[in-house]
Design a protein around this motif. Structure first.
Motif, mmCIF file in Angstrom:
data_model
loop_
_atom_site.group_PDB
_atom_site.id
_atom_site.type_symbol
_atom_site.label_atom_id
_atom_site.label_comp_id
_atom_site.label_asym_id
_atom_site.label_seq_id
_atom_site.Cartn_x
_atom_site.Cartn_y
_atom_site.Cartn_z
ATOM 1 N N ASP A 17 0.835 -1.207 0.000
ATOM 2 C CA ASP A 17 0.000 0.000 0.000
ATOM 3 C C ASP A 17 0.868 1.255 0.000
ATOM 4 O O ASP A 17 0.449 2.296 -0.492
ATOM 5 N N LEU A 18 2.068 1.136 0.585
ATOM 6 C CA LEU A 18 3.025 2.241 0.575
ATOM 7 C C LEU A 18 4.407 1.659 0.307
ATOM 8 O O LEU A 18 4.686 0.512 0.696
ATOM 9 N N ALA A 19 5.268 2.453 -0.332
ATOM 10 C CA ALA A 19 6.635 1.989 -0.581
ATOM 11 C C ALA A 19 7.550 3.191 -0.707
ATOM 12 O O ALA A 19 7.127 4.266 -1.151
ATOM 13 N N GLY A 20 8.802 3.025 -0.271
ATOM 14 C CA GLY A 20 9.765 4.120 -0.392
ATOM 15 C C GLY A 20 11.180 3.618 -0.237
ATOM 16 O O GLY A 20 11.414 2.491 0.208
ATOM 17 N N PHE A 21 12.137 4.482 -0.624
ATOM 18 C CA PHE A 21 13.558 4.145 -0.528
ATOM 19 C C PHE A 21 14.236 4.974 0.561
ATOM 20 O O PHE A 21 13.962 6.170 0.701
ATOM 21 N N ALA A 22 15.132 4.326 1.327
ATOM 22 C CA ALA A 22 15.984 5.030 2.286
ATOM 23 C C ALA A 22 17.428 4.666 1.982
ATOM 24 O O ALA A 22 17.692 3.572 1.473
ATOM 25 N N SER A 23 18.342 5.564 2.316
ATOM 26 C CA SER A 23 19.758 5.256 2.100
ATOM 27 C C SER A 23 20.276 4.417 3.272
ATOM 28 O O SER A 23 20.007 4.724 4.431
ATOM 29 N N MET A 24 21.008 3.355 2.943
ATOM 30 C CA MET A 24 21.510 2.477 3.996
ATOM 31 C C MET A 24 22.489 3.228 4.894
ATOM 32 O O MET A 24 22.514 3.043 6.100
ATOM 33 N N LYS A 30 10.817 0.449 11.577
ATOM 34 C CA LYS A 30 10.116 1.739 11.704
ATOM 35 C C LYS A 30 11.034 2.888 11.307
ATOM 36 O O LYS A 30 10.619 3.809 10.598
ATOM 37 N N ASP A 31 12.293 2.850 11.761
ATOM 38 C CA ASP A 31 13.238 3.916 11.397
ATOM 39 C C ASP A 31 13.448 3.934 9.878
ATOM 40 O O ASP A 31 13.520 5.002 9.266
ATOM 41 N N ALA A 32 13.540 2.729 9.292
ATOM 42 C CA ALA A 32 13.733 2.648 7.839
ATOM 43 C C ALA A 32 12.541 3.296 7.129
ATOM 44 O O ALA A 32 12.709 4.036 6.153
ATOM 45 N N ALA A 33 11.349 3.055 7.661
ATOM 46 C CA ALA A 33 10.135 3.617 7.041
ATOM 47 C C ALA A 33 10.095 5.138 7.178
ATOM 48 O O ALA A 33 9.668 5.841 6.254
ATOM 49 N N VAL A 34 10.555 5.653 8.321
ATOM 50 C CA VAL A 34 10.594 7.119 8.499
ATOM 51 C C VAL A 34 11.556 7.720 7.476
ATOM 52 O O VAL A 34 11.226 8.677 6.775
ATOM 53 N N LYS A 35 12.734 7.128 7.366
ATOM 54 C CA LYS A 35 13.746 7.648 6.426
ATOM 55 C C LYS A 35 13.273 7.531 4.972
ATOM 56 O O LYS A 35 13.694 8.297 4.120
ATOM 57 N N ALA A 36 12.396 6.551 4.710
ATOM 58 C CA ALA A 36 11.877 6.367 3.345
ATOM 59 C C ALA A 36 10.649 7.249 3.084
ATOM 60 O O ALA A 36 10.068 7.196 2.004
ATOM 61 N N GLY A 37 10.245 8.017 4.110
ATOM 62 C CA GLY A 37 9.163 8.973 3.914
ATOM 63 C C GLY A 37 7.755 8.403 4.049
ATOM 64 O O GLY A 37 6.785 8.996 3.577
ATOM 65 N N SER A 52 20.761 0.935 -0.940
ATOM 66 C CA SER A 52 19.473 1.529 -0.570
ATOM 67 C C SER A 52 18.545 0.464 -0.020
ATOM 68 O O SER A 52 18.683 -0.720 -0.340
ATOM 69 N N ILE A 53 17.608 0.935 0.800
ATOM 70 C CA ILE A 53 16.637 0.012 1.394
ATOM 71 C C ILE A 53 15.242 0.373 0.901
ATOM 72 O O ILE A 53 14.850 1.545 0.946
ATOM 73 N N LEU A 54 14.561 -0.626 0.411
ATOM 74 C CA LEU A 54 13.178 -0.423 -0.023
ATOM 75 C C LEU A 54 12.274 -0.924 1.102
ATOM 76 O O LEU A 54 12.381 -2.073 1.535
ATOM 77 N N VAL A 55 11.423 -0.035 1.606
ATOM 78 C CA VAL A 55 10.504 -0.407 2.682
ATOM 79 C C VAL A 55 9.093 -0.426 2.122
ATOM 80 O O VAL A 55 8.699 0.500 1.398
ATOM 81 N N ILE A 56 8.347 -1.480 2.450
ATOM 82 C CA ILE A 56 6.934 -1.502 2.029
ATOM 83 C C ILE A 56 6.037 -1.594 3.263
ATOM 84 O O ILE A 56 6.444 -2.104 4.319
#
Ligand code: B12
Ligand code: SF4
Ligand code: SF4
Length: 269
Positions: free
Chosen positions: A23-30, A138-145, A74-78
């Protein structure tokens, strides 16, 4: 790949994640994530790898420390929505994983295959538990917006409030980060999530900035008590009732873990 191609690959991957079930997805820098609050706090937290939400370590790392994959930039969070109307998405049927969790795992699995086939990029599907090679989601999701950490210590998203579950993978290519976003509904909320807790897990100052050398603490200000919340999870296991899942299957214990701090939040659909 040049910058234009990377941007186009990133958009295609995020689109594909949604087609496959996110339902949501984003990228964060490792690199950014290594210094995020959970990653610096957990190794200092007593008992972080003990209790219901943890497992015996297979990574060889010390308590609370993450084993980063060698090839990953990069980390992809869904996130998959777990709406109030579908509480069974979060239920354990005996040892069988909840439906929501199956959707998350399947989506990442299919996405991994698709990314390898389409772009030839190396990927890594993070296990759920940090002790097995996972990350603090959760931190990964915050960084991924995807949202912010709320006063209930959960990721709160603009779209679904805290009623989502997370999973992540890494890709060996530096994708542009999609976060963080300027969003903080807790600033103007009196904290109904905290008042809804049946164990008063947010009642006392458990961690301080002075003792841990950082200002971002569990539930933002350090009032979330993990052992107290864990006690509620144990109760949920102990009092789980036997029921028939469906069809001719034998009856199993259906574990419905507490979600009061999630369900009481007015944010999202
Ligand atoms: C172990 C664990 C548990 C343990 C311990 C929880 C804990 N927080 O310590 C127990 C069993 C008690 C538990 C309970 C629950 N859990 Co749990 N749990 C986990 C697990 C496996 C690891 C969490 C962890 O150890 N974090 C490390 C500790 C030290 O960090 P923390 O307490 O979260 O505090 C940090 C953050 O608040 C952060 N932070 C604070 N402010 C800010 C600001 C910014 C900008 C940033 C980046 C970070 C940040 O810094 C703090 C550290 O200093 C994760 C999955 C994963 N791999 O991440 C799921 C996870 C966190 N759990 C989840 C859920 C839903 C729950 C429950 C509702 C139970 C349920 N029905 O599933 C409750 C909610 C408890 C609560 N209010 O926090 C979801 C959260 C989804 C969401 N919307 O956020 C996760 C992500 C799993 C999933 N499937 O998606 N859980
Ligand atoms: S109930 Fe209010 S304080 Fe709690 S997470 Fe939701 S918006 Fe934030
Ligand atoms: S999951 Fe239940 S016991 Fe744990 S903090 Fe939330 S409301 Fe309290």
């Amino acid at each position: 790949m040049n910058n234009k191609e990377i941007l186009s690959a990133s958009s295609a991957i995020l689109r594909k994640a949604k087609q496959l079930g996110a339902d949501l997805a984003g990228f964060a820098s490792m690199e950014d994530l290594r210094s995020a609050p959970s990653f610096t706090f957990a190794p200092k937290m007593p008992g972080v790898d003990q209790g219901i939400g943890s497992r015996n370590s297979t990574t060889g790392m010390t308590s609370g420390k993450v084993k980063w994959p060698e090839h990953g930039k990069s980390i992809l969070v869904i996130a998959v929505a777990h709406p109030k109307e579908s509480p069974e998405m979060d239920w354990w049927f005996g040892r069988v994983s909840p439906r929501g969790n199956k959707i998350l795992m399947q989506t990442i699995k299919e996405l991994c295959n698709w990314i390898i086939e389409t772009f030839g990029i190396e990927v890594f599907h993070f296990p759920y538990h940090v002790e097995k090679g996972g990350i603090y989601l959760k931190d990964a999701a915050v960084k991924a917006g995807l949202g912010c950490i709320g006063k209930n210590n959960l990721l709160v998203t603009p779209e679904f409030g805290p009623r989502i579950r997370l999973r992540a993978m890494s890709v060996n290519m530096a994708m542009p980060s999609t976060g963080p976003i300027a969003f903080d509904p807790c600033m103007t909320c009196e904290g109904v999530c905290r008042m809804a807790c049946p164990q008063n897990a947010f009642d006392k100052q458990v961690y301080t900035a002075e003792s841990y050398g950082q200002t971002l603490l569990p539930a933002r200000d350090g009032v979330y008590s993990r052992p107290v919340c864990n006690g509620q999870m144990q109760k949920n296991i102990d009092f789980a009732k036997q029921a028939q899942p469906d069809g001719d299957a034998p009856p199993v214990k259906i574990i419905k873990y507490c979600r009061r701090c999630e369900m009481s939040c007015p944010v999202g659909k």
